[in-house]
Write a protein that holds these residues in place. Structure first.
Motif, short mmCIF file in Angstrom:
data_model
loop_
_atom_site.label_atom_id
_atom_site.label_comp_id
_atom_site.label_asym_id
_atom_site.label_seq_id
_atom_site.Cartn_x
_atom_site.Cartn_y
_atom_site.Cartn_z
N GLN A 1 0.84 -1.19 0.00
CA GLN A 1 0.00 0.00 0.00
C GLN A 1 0.88 1.24 0.00
O GLN A 1 1.87 1.32 0.73
CB GLN A 1 -0.91 -0.01 1.23
CG GLN A 1 -1.92 1.12 1.29
CD GLN A 1 -1.39 2.36 1.98
OE1 GLN A 1 -0.53 2.26 2.86
NE2 GLN A 1 -1.88 3.52 1.58
N SER A 2 0.55 2.19 -0.86
CA SER A 2 1.29 3.45 -0.92
C SER A 2 0.36 4.54 -1.42
O SER A 2 -0.12 4.48 -2.57
CB SER A 2 2.51 3.32 -1.85
OG SER A 2 3.20 4.55 -1.94
N GLY A 3 0.08 5.52 -0.57
CA GLY A 3 -0.83 6.59 -0.96
C GLY A 3 -2.20 6.06 -1.28
O GLY A 3 -2.83 5.38 -0.46
N THR A 4 -2.67 6.32 -2.48
CA THR A 4 -3.98 5.83 -2.89
C THR A 4 -3.92 4.43 -3.47
O THR A 4 -4.96 3.81 -3.73
CB THR A 4 -4.59 6.78 -3.94
OG1 THR A 4 -3.70 6.88 -5.07
CG2 THR A 4 -4.81 8.17 -3.36
N TYR A 5 -2.69 3.92 -3.69
CA TYR A 5 -2.56 2.57 -4.24
C TYR A 5 -2.75 1.53 -3.16
O TYR A 5 -2.17 1.62 -2.08
CB TYR A 5 -1.17 2.39 -4.88
CG TYR A 5 -0.88 0.97 -5.29
CD1 TYR A 5 -1.45 0.44 -6.44
CD2 TYR A 5 -0.05 0.16 -4.52
CE1 TYR A 5 -1.19 -0.87 -6.82
CE2 TYR A 5 0.21 -1.15 -4.89
CZ TYR A 5 -0.36 -1.66 -6.05
OH TYR A 5 -0.10 -2.95 -6.41
N GLN A 6 -3.55 0.54 -3.45
CA GLN A 6 -3.79 -0.55 -2.52
C GLN A 6 -3.63 -1.86 -3.27
O GLN A 6 -4.47 -2.22 -4.10
CB GLN A 6 -5.20 -0.46 -1.92
CG GLN A 6 -5.51 -1.55 -0.90
CD GLN A 6 -4.65 -1.44 0.36
OE1 GLN A 6 -4.55 -0.37 0.96
NE2 GLN A 6 -4.03 -2.54 0.74
N GLY A 7 -2.53 -2.57 -3.04
CA GLY A 7 -2.28 -3.84 -3.71
C GLY A 7 -3.08 -4.98 -3.08
O GLY A 7 -3.76 -4.81 -2.07
N GLN A 8 -2.98 -6.13 -3.70
CA GLN A 8 -3.69 -7.30 -3.19
C GLN A 8 -2.93 -7.91 -2.02
O GLN A 8 -1.70 -7.89 -1.98
CB GLN A 8 -3.84 -8.36 -4.30
CG GLN A 8 -4.76 -7.95 -5.43
CD GLN A 8 -4.92 -9.08 -6.44
OE1 GLN A 8 -4.14 -10.03 -6.47
NE2 GLN A 8 -5.95 -8.98 -7.28
N ASN A 9 -3.68 -8.44 -1.06
CA ASN A 9 -3.07 -9.18 0.04
C ASN A 9 -2.71 -10.58 -0.44
O ASN A 9 -3.54 -11.27 -1.04
CB ASN A 9 -4.03 -9.28 1.22
CG ASN A 9 -4.24 -7.94 1.89
OD1 ASN A 9 -3.42 -7.04 1.77
ND2 ASN A 9 -5.35 -7.79 2.60
#
Length: 428
Positions: free
Chosen positions: A333-341
Protein backbone atom coordinates in the motif's frame (compact mmCIF):
# COMPACT_ATOMS: atom_id res chain seq x y z
CA UNK A 1 -9.75 -15.96 32.90
CA UNK A 2 -7.30 -15.16 30.11
CA UNK A 3 -3.74 -16.36 30.68
CA UNK A 4 -0.96 -14.53 28.83
CA UNK A 5 2.55 -15.95 28.59
CA UNK A 6 5.33 -13.38 28.89
CA UNK A 7 8.71 -14.26 27.41
CA UNK A 8 11.69 -13.87 29.73
CA UNK A 9 13.97 -11.11 28.45
CA UNK A 10 17.73 -11.46 28.45
CA UNK A 11 20.04 -8.52 29.11
CA UNK A 12 22.01 -8.48 25.85
CA UNK A 13 24.32 -5.71 27.11
CA UNK A 14 26.45 -8.39 28.79
CA UNK A 15 26.44 -10.66 25.72
CA UNK A 16 28.86 -10.43 22.77
CA UNK A 17 27.37 -11.06 19.33
CA UNK A 18 29.55 -13.33 17.20
CA UNK A 19 28.39 -13.08 13.59
CA UNK A 20 29.39 -15.89 11.25
CA UNK A 21 29.23 -16.26 7.48
CA UNK A 22 28.88 -20.01 6.93
CA UNK A 23 30.26 -21.92 3.97
CA UNK A 24 30.61 -25.62 3.28
CA UNK A 25 34.30 -25.78 4.29
CA UNK A 26 34.97 -22.47 6.08
CA UNK A 27 33.49 -20.10 8.66
CA UNK A 28 34.13 -16.34 8.67
CA UNK A 29 33.80 -14.84 12.19
CA UNK A 30 33.38 -11.19 13.11
CA UNK A 31 32.57 -9.37 16.35
CA UNK A 32 33.14 -6.02 18.09
CA UNK A 33 33.90 -5.40 21.74
CA UNK A 34 34.79 -2.09 23.43
CA UNK A 35 35.76 -0.47 20.13
CA UNK A 36 37.99 -3.34 18.98
CA UNK A 37 37.11 -5.51 15.98
CA UNK A 38 37.93 -9.21 15.69
CA UNK A 39 37.69 -11.26 12.51
CA UNK A 40 38.93 -14.73 11.72
CA UNK A 41 38.41 -17.50 9.16
CA UNK A 42 38.62 -21.16 10.14
CA UNK A 43 37.63 -24.59 8.85
CA UNK A 44 34.04 -25.73 9.32
CA UNK A 45 35.07 -28.64 11.56
CA UNK A 46 33.64 -29.34 15.01
CA UNK A 47 36.91 -29.49 16.98
CA UNK A 48 38.19 -26.27 15.39
CA UNK A 49 34.85 -24.51 15.94
CA UNK A 50 34.90 -25.48 19.62
CA UNK A 51 38.41 -24.09 20.16
CA UNK A 52 37.52 -20.87 18.34
CA UNK A 53 34.33 -20.29 20.37
CA UNK A 54 36.11 -20.99 23.66
CA UNK A 55 38.81 -18.45 22.76
CA UNK A 56 36.12 -15.86 21.97
CA UNK A 57 34.41 -16.60 25.29
CA UNK A 58 37.71 -15.93 27.09
CA UNK A 59 38.05 -12.59 25.26
CA UNK A 60 34.47 -11.69 26.27
CA UNK A 61 35.15 -12.56 29.92
CA UNK A 62 38.31 -10.40 29.90
CA UNK A 63 36.17 -7.45 28.82
CA UNK A 64 33.58 -8.05 31.52
CA UNK A 65 30.97 -9.80 29.38
CA UNK A 66 29.11 -12.90 30.52
CA UNK A 67 28.64 -14.92 27.34
CA UNK A 68 28.28 -15.11 23.57
CA UNK A 69 25.45 -15.12 21.08
CA UNK A 70 26.21 -16.87 17.78
CA UNK A 71 24.34 -15.43 14.78
CA UNK A 72 24.39 -16.80 11.23
CA UNK A 73 22.24 -17.44 8.18
CA UNK A 74 20.61 -20.86 7.73
CA UNK A 75 22.53 -22.51 4.89
CA UNK A 76 21.04 -25.97 4.46
CA UNK A 77 22.99 -28.27 6.77
CA UNK A 78 26.36 -26.47 6.86
CA UNK A 79 25.51 -24.30 9.89
CA UNK A 80 24.48 -27.25 12.09
CA UNK A 81 27.96 -28.00 13.45
CA UNK A 82 28.41 -24.37 14.49
CA UNK A 83 24.99 -24.02 16.16
CA UNK A 84 25.08 -27.37 17.96
CA UNK A 85 28.58 -26.72 19.27
CA UNK A 86 27.51 -23.28 20.47
CA UNK A 87 24.50 -24.68 22.32
CA UNK A 88 26.60 -27.46 23.86
CA UNK A 89 29.00 -24.81 25.21
CA UNK A 90 26.10 -22.86 26.71
CA UNK A 91 25.98 -19.93 24.28
CA UNK A 92 22.90 -18.25 22.81
CA UNK A 93 22.10 -18.94 19.15
CA UNK A 94 20.04 -17.06 16.57
CA UNK A 95 19.48 -17.03 12.84
CA UNK A 96 19.15 -14.02 10.56
CA UNK A 97 16.97 -14.06 7.48
CA UNK A 98 19.06 -14.53 4.32
CA UNK A 99 16.84 -12.06 2.44
CA UNK A 100 17.35 -9.47 5.19
CA UNK A 101 21.12 -9.89 4.92
CA UNK A 102 21.03 -9.42 1.14
CA UNK A 103 18.89 -6.27 1.35
CA UNK A 104 20.67 -4.78 4.36
CA UNK A 105 24.03 -5.27 2.62
CA UNK A 106 22.97 -2.61 0.11
CA UNK A 107 21.77 -0.28 2.89
CA UNK A 108 24.96 -0.58 4.94
CA UNK A 109 27.56 -0.21 2.18
CA UNK A 110 25.52 1.56 -0.52
CA UNK A 111 26.48 -1.08 -3.09
CA UNK A 112 25.42 -4.62 -3.92
CA UNK A 113 28.86 -6.24 -3.75
CA UNK A 114 29.08 -9.50 -1.81
CA UNK A 115 32.25 -10.66 -0.05
CA UNK A 116 33.13 -12.99 2.82
CA UNK A 117 34.37 -9.98 4.82
CA UNK A 118 31.25 -7.88 4.26
CA UNK A 119 28.57 -10.44 5.13
CA UNK A 120 29.64 -11.05 8.77
CA UNK A 121 29.56 -7.28 9.37
CA UNK A 122 26.04 -7.07 7.94
CA UNK A 123 24.94 -9.98 10.14
CA UNK A 124 26.51 -8.23 13.14
CA UNK A 125 24.54 -5.04 12.42
CA UNK A 126 21.29 -7.00 12.17
CA UNK A 127 22.13 -8.58 15.52
CA UNK A 128 22.55 -5.14 17.10
CA UNK A 129 19.12 -4.19 15.78
CA UNK A 130 17.81 -7.51 17.18
CA UNK A 131 16.47 -8.50 13.75
CA UNK A 132 17.06 -12.17 14.49
CA UNK A 133 15.14 -15.44 14.30
CA UNK A 134 14.93 -17.97 17.09
CA UNK A 135 16.99 -21.14 16.73
CA UNK A 136 14.58 -23.89 17.81
CA UNK A 137 15.60 -27.02 19.71
CA UNK A 138 12.64 -29.32 19.13
CA UNK A 139 13.76 -32.47 20.96
CA UNK A 140 14.65 -35.99 19.85
CA UNK A 141 11.15 -37.30 19.05
CA UNK A 142 10.21 -34.26 16.97
CA UNK A 143 13.58 -34.42 15.18
CA UNK A 144 12.91 -38.07 14.31
CA UNK A 145 9.38 -37.22 13.19
CA UNK A 146 10.58 -34.35 11.00
CA UNK A 147 13.31 -36.42 9.34
CA UNK A 148 10.95 -39.33 8.71
CA UNK A 149 8.46 -36.93 7.16
CA UNK A 150 11.16 -35.53 4.90
CA UNK A 151 11.98 -39.08 3.74
CA UNK A 152 8.25 -39.76 3.31
CA UNK A 153 7.91 -36.68 1.10
CA UNK A 154 10.89 -37.84 -0.97
CA UNK A 155 9.09 -41.18 -1.39
CA UNK A 156 6.01 -39.31 -2.65
CA UNK A 157 8.15 -37.50 -5.23
CA UNK A 158 9.79 -40.79 -6.26
CA UNK A 159 6.38 -42.51 -6.58
CA UNK A 160 5.14 -39.75 -8.88
CA UNK A 161 8.34 -39.96 -10.93
CA UNK A 162 8.06 -43.75 -11.31
CA UNK A 163 4.42 -43.53 -12.38
CA UNK A 164 5.24 -40.89 -14.98
CA UNK A 165 8.07 -43.00 -16.40
CA UNK A 166 5.87 -46.11 -16.46
CA UNK A 167 3.15 -44.20 -18.34
CA UNK A 168 5.70 -42.93 -20.84
CA UNK A 169 7.10 -46.45 -21.26
CA UNK A 170 3.60 -47.84 -21.92
CA UNK A 171 3.13 -45.33 -24.74
CA UNK A 172 6.17 -46.84 -26.43
CA UNK A 173 5.51 -50.52 -25.68
CA UNK A 174 1.69 -50.61 -25.88
CA UNK A 175 1.08 -47.54 -28.04
CA UNK A 176 -2.73 -47.87 -28.39
CA UNK A 177 -3.31 -48.67 -24.70
CA UNK A 178 -6.53 -46.70 -24.03
CA UNK A 179 -7.03 -47.08 -20.28
CA UNK A 180 -6.44 -44.38 -17.72
CA UNK A 181 -3.17 -44.38 -15.76
CA UNK A 182 -4.73 -45.83 -12.57
CA UNK A 183 -5.93 -48.99 -14.34
CA UNK A 184 -2.42 -50.46 -14.45
CA UNK A 185 -2.25 -50.46 -10.61
CA UNK A 186 -5.65 -52.16 -10.16
CA UNK A 187 -6.05 -55.95 -9.87
CA UNK A 188 -6.83 -56.20 -13.59
CA UNK A 189 -3.85 -54.08 -14.58
CA UNK A 190 -1.47 -56.01 -12.34
CA UNK A 191 -2.80 -59.24 -13.86
CA UNK A 192 -1.95 -57.87 -17.30
CA UNK A 193 1.59 -57.13 -16.10
CA UNK A 194 2.00 -60.54 -14.47
CA UNK A 195 0.69 -62.53 -17.44
CA UNK A 196 1.95 -60.50 -20.39
CA UNK A 197 4.21 -57.68 -19.17
CA UNK A 198 1.84 -55.30 -21.05
CA UNK A 199 3.36 -56.67 -24.26
CA UNK A 200 0.66 -56.51 -27.00
CA UNK A 201 2.61 -58.91 -29.24
CA UNK A 202 2.42 -61.68 -26.63
CA UNK A 203 -1.31 -61.02 -26.17
CA UNK A 204 -2.03 -61.37 -29.90
CA UNK A 205 0.19 -64.45 -30.23
CA UNK A 206 -1.86 -66.26 -27.54
CA UNK A 207 -5.18 -65.58 -29.23
CA UNK A 208 -8.35 -64.18 -27.70
CA UNK A 209 -9.57 -67.34 -25.91
CA UNK A 210 -6.26 -68.11 -24.18
CA UNK A 211 -5.83 -64.41 -23.34
CA UNK A 212 -9.25 -64.29 -21.64
CA UNK A 213 -8.61 -67.55 -19.77
CA UNK A 214 -5.26 -66.37 -18.37
CA UNK A 215 -6.59 -62.96 -17.38
CA UNK A 216 -9.68 -64.41 -15.65
CA UNK A 217 -7.49 -66.81 -13.71
CA UNK A 218 -5.22 -63.96 -12.51
CA UNK A 219 -8.08 -61.47 -11.93
CA UNK A 220 -11.39 -63.39 -11.51
CA UNK A 221 -13.54 -60.27 -11.30
CA UNK A 222 -12.25 -58.65 -14.50
CA UNK A 223 -15.12 -57.49 -16.74
CA UNK A 224 -15.74 -58.91 -20.22
CA UNK A 225 -15.77 -55.50 -21.85
CA UNK A 226 -12.38 -54.77 -20.27
CA UNK A 227 -10.96 -57.91 -21.88
CA UNK A 228 -12.50 -56.96 -25.24
CA UNK A 229 -11.04 -53.46 -25.03
CA UNK A 230 -7.57 -54.77 -24.12
CA UNK A 231 -7.71 -57.20 -27.03
CA UNK A 232 -8.66 -54.43 -29.47
CA UNK A 233 -5.87 -52.18 -28.11
CA UNK A 234 -3.34 -55.00 -28.51
CA UNK A 235 -4.39 -55.75 -32.11
CA UNK A 236 -4.13 -52.08 -32.99
CA UNK A 237 -0.72 -51.70 -31.30
CA UNK A 238 0.96 -54.63 -33.08
CA UNK A 239 0.40 -52.92 -36.42
CA UNK A 240 3.39 -50.70 -35.53
CA UNK A 241 5.67 -53.77 -35.92
CA UNK A 242 8.47 -52.99 -33.46
CA UNK A 243 11.60 -55.21 -33.60
CA UNK A 244 11.26 -58.23 -31.21
CA UNK A 245 14.55 -57.52 -29.44
CA UNK A 246 13.54 -53.90 -28.80
CA UNK A 247 10.13 -55.01 -27.45
CA UNK A 248 11.88 -57.41 -25.06
CA UNK A 249 14.06 -54.57 -23.73
CA UNK A 250 10.98 -52.39 -23.17
CA UNK A 251 9.12 -55.20 -21.39
CA UNK A 252 12.03 -55.91 -19.02
CA UNK A 253 12.42 -52.20 -18.29
CA UNK A 254 8.72 -52.02 -17.43
CA UNK A 255 9.14 -54.88 -14.92
CA UNK A 256 12.13 -53.08 -13.34
CA UNK A 257 10.24 -49.80 -13.09
CA UNK A 258 7.24 -51.46 -11.46
CA UNK A 259 9.52 -53.22 -8.95
CA UNK A 260 11.08 -49.85 -8.05
CA UNK A 261 7.61 -48.31 -7.72
CA UNK A 262 6.30 -50.96 -5.34
CA UNK A 263 9.53 -50.92 -3.29
CA UNK A 264 9.17 -47.17 -2.73
CA UNK A 265 5.48 -47.62 -1.93
CA UNK A 266 6.32 -50.24 0.70
CA UNK A 267 9.06 -48.02 2.16
CA UNK A 268 6.60 -45.13 2.47
CA UNK A 269 4.10 -47.33 4.34
CA UNK A 270 6.76 -48.43 6.83
CA UNK A 271 7.87 -44.83 7.40
CA UNK A 272 4.26 -43.76 7.96
CA UNK A 273 3.87 -46.50 10.60
CA UNK A 274 7.02 -45.23 12.35
CA UNK A 275 5.66 -41.68 12.36
CA UNK A 276 2.37 -42.82 13.94
CA UNK A 277 4.29 -44.73 16.63
CA UNK A 278 6.34 -41.61 17.47
CA UNK A 279 3.14 -39.54 17.64
CA UNK A 280 1.72 -41.97 20.21
CA UNK A 281 4.85 -41.49 22.33
CA UNK A 282 4.57 -37.70 21.99
CA UNK A 283 1.04 -37.85 23.40
CA UNK A 284 2.43 -39.35 26.58
CA UNK A 285 4.59 -36.22 27.00
CA UNK A 286 1.97 -33.77 25.75
CA UNK A 287 -1.65 -34.90 26.29
CA UNK A 288 -2.94 -31.71 24.63
CA UNK A 289 -2.06 -33.09 21.18
CA UNK A 290 -5.46 -33.59 19.49
CA UNK A 291 -6.64 -37.15 18.81
CA UNK A 292 -7.42 -38.36 15.26
CA UNK A 293 -10.97 -37.40 14.35
CA UNK A 294 -13.00 -38.99 11.52
CA UNK A 295 -13.77 -36.63 8.61
CA UNK A 296 -11.38 -34.02 10.09
CA UNK A 297 -7.82 -35.30 10.41
CA UNK A 298 -6.28 -38.77 10.49
CA UNK A 299 -3.45 -40.01 12.69
CA UNK A 300 -1.10 -40.05 9.69
CA UNK A 301 -1.89 -36.47 8.68
CA UNK A 302 -1.60 -35.28 12.27
CA UNK A 303 1.87 -36.85 12.46
CA UNK A 304 2.85 -35.14 9.20
CA UNK A 305 1.56 -31.78 10.45
CA UNK A 306 3.38 -31.96 13.80
CA UNK A 307 6.55 -33.09 12.03
CA UNK A 308 6.66 -29.69 10.33
CA UNK A 309 5.34 -27.45 13.12
CA UNK A 310 7.31 -29.07 15.93
CA UNK A 311 5.88 -28.62 19.46
CA UNK A 312 2.82 -26.37 19.20
CA UNK A 313 3.57 -25.15 22.73
CA UNK A 314 6.54 -23.22 21.28
CA UNK A 315 4.16 -20.71 19.67
CA UNK A 316 2.73 -17.95 21.86
CA UNK A 317 -0.22 -17.38 19.50
CA UNK A 318 -1.63 -18.54 16.18
CA UNK A 319 -0.14 -15.57 14.28
CA UNK A 320 3.40 -16.76 15.03
CA UNK A 321 2.46 -20.23 13.83
CA UNK A 322 1.06 -18.68 10.65
CA UNK A 323 4.34 -16.84 10.05
CA UNK A 324 6.26 -20.05 10.67
CA UNK A 325 4.19 -21.72 7.93
CA UNK A 326 4.61 -18.78 5.55
CA UNK A 327 0.82 -18.31 5.49
CA UNK A 328 0.88 -14.82 7.02
CA UNK A 329 -0.45 -12.04 4.80
CA UNK A 330 1.75 -9.39 3.21
CA UNK A 331 0.31 -6.09 1.98
CA UNK A 332 1.40 -3.47 -0.56
CA UNK A 333 0.00 0.00 0.00
CA UNK A 334 1.29 3.45 -0.92
CA UNK A 335 -0.83 6.59 -0.96
CA UNK A 336 -3.98 5.83 -2.89
CA UNK A 337 -2.56 2.57 -4.24
CA UNK A 338 -3.79 -0.55 -2.52
CA UNK A 339 -2.28 -3.84 -3.71
CA UNK A 340 -3.69 -7.30 -3.19
CA UNK A 341 -3.07 -9.18 0.04
CA UNK A 342 -1.02 -12.31 -0.59
CA UNK A 343 0.59 -14.94 1.60
CA UNK A 344 4.30 -14.39 2.24
CA UNK A 345 5.50 -17.96 1.43
CA UNK A 346 8.56 -17.27 3.63
CA UNK A 347 8.02 -20.13 6.07
CA UNK A 348 8.18 -23.92 5.80
CA UNK A 349 7.21 -24.98 2.30
CA UNK A 350 6.58 -28.58 3.33
CA UNK A 351 4.17 -27.46 6.06
CA UNK A 352 2.07 -25.63 3.45
CA UNK A 353 2.17 -28.74 1.25
CA UNK A 354 0.91 -30.91 4.13
CA UNK A 355 -1.94 -28.48 4.90
CA UNK A 356 -3.03 -28.50 1.25
CA UNK A 357 -3.08 -32.32 1.31
CA UNK A 358 -5.15 -32.33 4.53
CA UNK A 359 -7.78 -29.83 3.34
CA UNK A 360 -8.18 -31.33 -0.17
CA UNK A 361 -10.72 -34.01 0.90
CA UNK A 362 -12.34 -31.62 3.40
CA UNK A 363 -13.57 -29.16 0.73
CA UNK A 364 -15.80 -31.70 -1.00
CA UNK A 365 -19.51 -31.03 -0.72
CA UNK A 366 -20.92 -32.47 2.47
CA UNK A 367 -17.56 -32.49 4.24
CA UNK A 368 -16.27 -30.15 6.96
CA UNK A 369 -15.24 -27.29 4.64
CA UNK A 370 -17.59 -28.10 1.75
CA UNK A 371 -20.06 -25.25 2.29
CA UNK A 372 -17.31 -22.81 3.32
CA UNK A 373 -15.16 -23.54 0.25
CA UNK A 374 -17.90 -23.62 -2.38
CA UNK A 375 -19.46 -20.44 -1.04
CA UNK A 376 -16.16 -18.66 -1.64
CA UNK A 377 -15.88 -20.13 -5.14
CA UNK A 378 -19.50 -19.81 -6.30
CA UNK A 379 -20.74 -16.63 -4.61
CA UNK A 380 -17.57 -14.50 -4.53
CA UNK A 381 -16.10 -16.05 -7.73
CA UNK A 382 -12.82 -16.65 -5.92
CA UNK A 383 -10.17 -18.75 -7.74
CA UNK A 384 -9.90 -22.30 -6.38
CA UNK A 385 -6.24 -22.04 -5.33
CA UNK A 386 -6.94 -18.86 -3.34
CA UNK A 387 -9.95 -20.46 -1.64
CA UNK A 388 -7.82 -23.51 -0.77
CA UNK A 389 -5.21 -21.22 0.82
CA UNK A 390 -7.91 -19.55 2.93
CA UNK A 391 -9.12 -22.98 4.06
CA UNK A 392 -5.54 -24.03 4.90
CA UNK A 393 -5.04 -20.87 7.01
CA UNK A 394 -8.35 -21.43 8.78
CA UNK A 395 -7.58 -25.08 9.53
CA UNK A 396 -4.10 -24.31 10.91
CA UNK A 397 -5.55 -21.65 13.21
CA UNK A 398 -8.29 -24.02 14.40
CA UNK A 399 -5.87 -26.87 15.06
CA UNK A 400 -3.76 -24.52 17.17
CA UNK A 401 -6.86 -23.47 19.16
CA UNK A 402 -7.92 -27.11 19.43
CA UNK A 403 -4.50 -27.93 20.89
CA UNK A 404 -4.52 -25.02 23.36
CA UNK A 405 -8.04 -25.79 24.57
CA UNK A 406 -7.36 -29.49 25.25
CA UNK A 407 -11.03 -30.20 24.55
CA UNK A 408 -12.69 -32.68 22.19
CA UNK A 409 -13.51 -31.60 18.64
CA UNK A 410 -16.80 -29.71 18.40
CA UNK A 411 -18.05 -28.99 14.88
CA UNK A 412 -20.53 -26.37 16.19
CA UNK A 413 -17.60 -24.40 17.64
CA UNK A 414 -15.47 -24.77 14.52
CA UNK A 415 -17.08 -21.95 12.50
CA UNK A 416 -18.42 -19.93 15.45
CA UNK A 417 -16.62 -17.20 17.40
CA UNK A 418 -16.22 -17.67 21.16
CA UNK A 419 -18.76 -15.04 22.27
CA UNK A 420 -21.48 -16.34 19.94
CA UNK A 421 -20.78 -19.93 20.92
CA UNK A 422 -21.11 -19.07 24.62
CA UNK A 423 -24.41 -17.30 23.92
CA UNK A 424 -25.71 -20.34 21.98
CA UNK A 425 -24.59 -22.67 24.81
CA UNK A 426 -26.44 -20.62 27.42
CA UNK A 427 -29.57 -20.52 25.28
CA UNK A 428 -29.46 -24.30 24.90
Amino acid sequence: MKVTRTAQKINMDNIVDISVDVHKDTLCFFFEIDGAEFSYTCSNRTTIIEKRLISYRDIALEHGRKGLRIICEPTGQFQNKLMRTARRLGFFTNYVNAESVAKFRVVESNDNNKTDKKDPRVINTLGKLNKVIRFRMIGEKYLMLRKLHKICDECDVAITSHRCRISKLLVELFCDYSFKKDFLYSNSGLALVAQYGCNPYRIVDDGYQIFCRKMRKAAPRIMSRTLERLWEDANSSVLNVLPPGYVQVLEQYLYDRLDDYFNVLERKEKITEQMVEILEKLRLDDPLIPPPTPHVISEKNLARLLAETGPLSDFANWRKLMRYAGLNLKTRQSGTYQGQNKISKKGRKLLRKVLQAIVLPLVKKGRLYGEFYHKKKDETKMPGNKAMTIVARHLLKKIFGWYRSGEAFDERRFFTCQSRYETMAKAA
